[in-house]
Design an enzyme around this catalytic site. Structure first.
Site, PDB file in Angstrom:
ATOM      1  N   LYS A  42      -6.350   6.158  -1.980  1.00 31.64           N
ATOM      2  CA  LYS A  42      -6.619   6.972  -0.818  1.00 31.64           C
ATOM      3  C   LYS A  42      -5.335   7.544  -0.241  1.00 31.64           C
ATOM      4  CE  LYS A  42     -10.343   3.895   0.512  1.00 31.64           C
ATOM      5  NZ  LYS A  42     -10.780   2.900   1.484  1.00 31.64           N
ATOM      6  N   GLU A  98       0.758  11.413  -5.899  1.00 29.13           N
ATOM      7  CA  GLU A  98       0.740  10.063  -5.327  1.00 29.13           C
ATOM      8  C   GLU A  98       1.550  10.052  -4.032  1.00 29.13           C
ATOM      9  OE1 GLU A  98      -0.610   7.409  -4.713  1.00 29.13           O
ATOM     10  OE2 GLU A  98      -0.178   5.934  -6.264  1.00 29.13           O
ATOM     11  N   ASP A  99       1.182   9.146  -3.142  1.00 27.75           N
ATOM     12  CA  ASP A  99       1.882   9.073  -1.869  1.00 27.75           C
ATOM     13  C   ASP A  99       3.280   8.479  -1.992  1.00 27.75           C
ATOM     14  OD1 ASP A  99       0.903   6.521  -2.398  1.00 27.75           O
ATOM     15  OD2 ASP A  99       0.033   6.217  -0.414  1.00 27.75           O
ATOM     16  N   ASP A 102       7.321   2.911  -5.549  1.00 28.13           N
ATOM     17  CA  ASP A 102       8.361   1.934  -5.266  1.00 28.13           C
ATOM     18  C   ASP A 102       8.631   1.101  -6.508  1.00 28.13           C
ATOM     19  OD1 ASP A 102       6.156   0.174  -4.976  1.00 28.13           O
ATOM     20  OD2 ASP A 102       6.364   0.084  -2.823  1.00 28.13           O
ATOM     21  N   LYS A 130      10.738   5.271  -3.097  1.00 29.65           N
ATOM     22  CA  LYS A 130      11.469   4.102  -2.601  1.00 29.65           C
ATOM     23  C   LYS A 130      12.191   3.496  -3.808  1.00 29.65           C
ATOM     24  CE  LYS A 130       9.149   1.611   0.433  1.00 29.65           C
ATOM     25  NZ  LYS A 130       8.335   0.520   1.048  1.00 29.65           N
ATOM     26  N   PHE A 151       8.626  -0.640   5.300  1.00 31.31           N
ATOM     27  CA  PHE A 151       7.189  -0.465   5.146  1.00 31.31           C
ATOM     28  C   PHE A 151       6.765   0.725   5.997  1.00 31.31           C
ATOM     29  CE2 PHE A 151       2.698  -1.063   5.358  1.00 31.31           C
ATOM     30  CZ  PHE A 151       2.394  -1.561   4.105  1.00 31.31           C
ATOM     31  N   ASP A 158      -0.934   3.695   4.561  1.00 32.22           N
ATOM     32  CA  ASP A 158      -1.599   2.751   5.442  1.00 32.22           C
ATOM     33  C   ASP A 158      -0.997   1.366   5.374  1.00 32.22           C
ATOM     34  OD1 ASP A 158      -4.056   0.852   3.835  1.00 32.22           O
ATOM     35  OD2 ASP A 158      -2.680   2.147   2.743  1.00 32.22           O
ATOM     36  N   ARG A 164      -3.411   5.845   8.559  1.00 31.97           N
ATOM     37  CA  ARG A 164      -3.375   6.980   7.629  1.00 31.97           C
ATOM     38  C   ARG A 164      -3.369   8.326   8.357  1.00 31.97           C
ATOM     39  NH1 ARG A 164      -4.301   5.215   2.353  1.00 31.97           N
ATOM     40  NH2 ARG A 164      -5.625   3.385   2.120  1.00 31.97           N
TER      41      ARG A 164
END
Length: 179
Positions: A42, A98-99, A102, A130, A151, A158, A164
């Site tokens: 999501k 993709e968001d 990492d 990241k 974070f 989220d 979000r």
């Protein structure tokens, strides 16, 4: 600023400007082609929506839902596929949106799965990189921002399905996720 946010890392304006720059690169790189743009649900949905609206090239859209996190803050290294593609990608140019990347576990495993389906190409576009946390040897082909090892929440990202909808990317207060 949301009360659970320690500070804003990237403003809405910074994000909009950089998304336009990435869209311009994709428009040039895929001129004359019709790539399949795959949003990873999501977290990528806000970035995905903004990015595809800035593309001038013809595109087709699809989604996958994969995760290696659950409700934690650290990747488990295990890929869980919740929704697969609706389209055949054989011979297609595929752009994964993709968001964040990492550790690299999720995208490395996903890219391997997709290449087994014989696409013409698979490129990865990420909002956030990241890189300090990379465990797997994989790099995005397009990245909006390199970020520190914090974070982050907002703009689709989220913590336990919250935050979000924030229009910026902020750093979540540690006391929120260390409870």
């Amino acid at each position: 600023m949301h009360h659970d946010c320690e500070r804003i890392l990237l403003t809405q304006e910074q994000i909009e400007n950089r998304v336009q720059e990435i869209a311009d690169r994709l428009n040039a790189d895929y001129a004359g082609k019709t790539p399949l743009v795959v949003g990873i649900l999501k977290g990528s949905i806000v970035f995905y929506g903004d990015l595809i609206r800035k593309l001038d090239i013809p595109v087709e859209l699809d989604f996958m839902a994969v995760s290696s996190y659950g409700s934690g803050t650290v990747s488990s290294g295990m890929l869980k596929m919740k929704k697969d593609l609706d389209r055949d990608i054989k011979g297609r140019d595929v752009i994964i949106v993709e968001d964040i990347i990492d550790s690299g576990y999720t995208l490395a495993k996903l890219k391997k799965i997709l290449y087994e389906r014989q696409p013409a190409s698979v490129k990865i576009v990420v909002l956030l990189d990241k890189f300090e946390r990379r465990v797997v040897a994989i790099e995005p082909d397009y990245s909006c921002f390199d970020i520190e090892d914090e974070f982050v929440i907002g703009y689709g990202l989220d913590y336990d399905e919250k935050y979000r909808n924030l229009p910026y990317i902020g750093i979540l207060k540690p006391e929120v996720y260390s409870k």
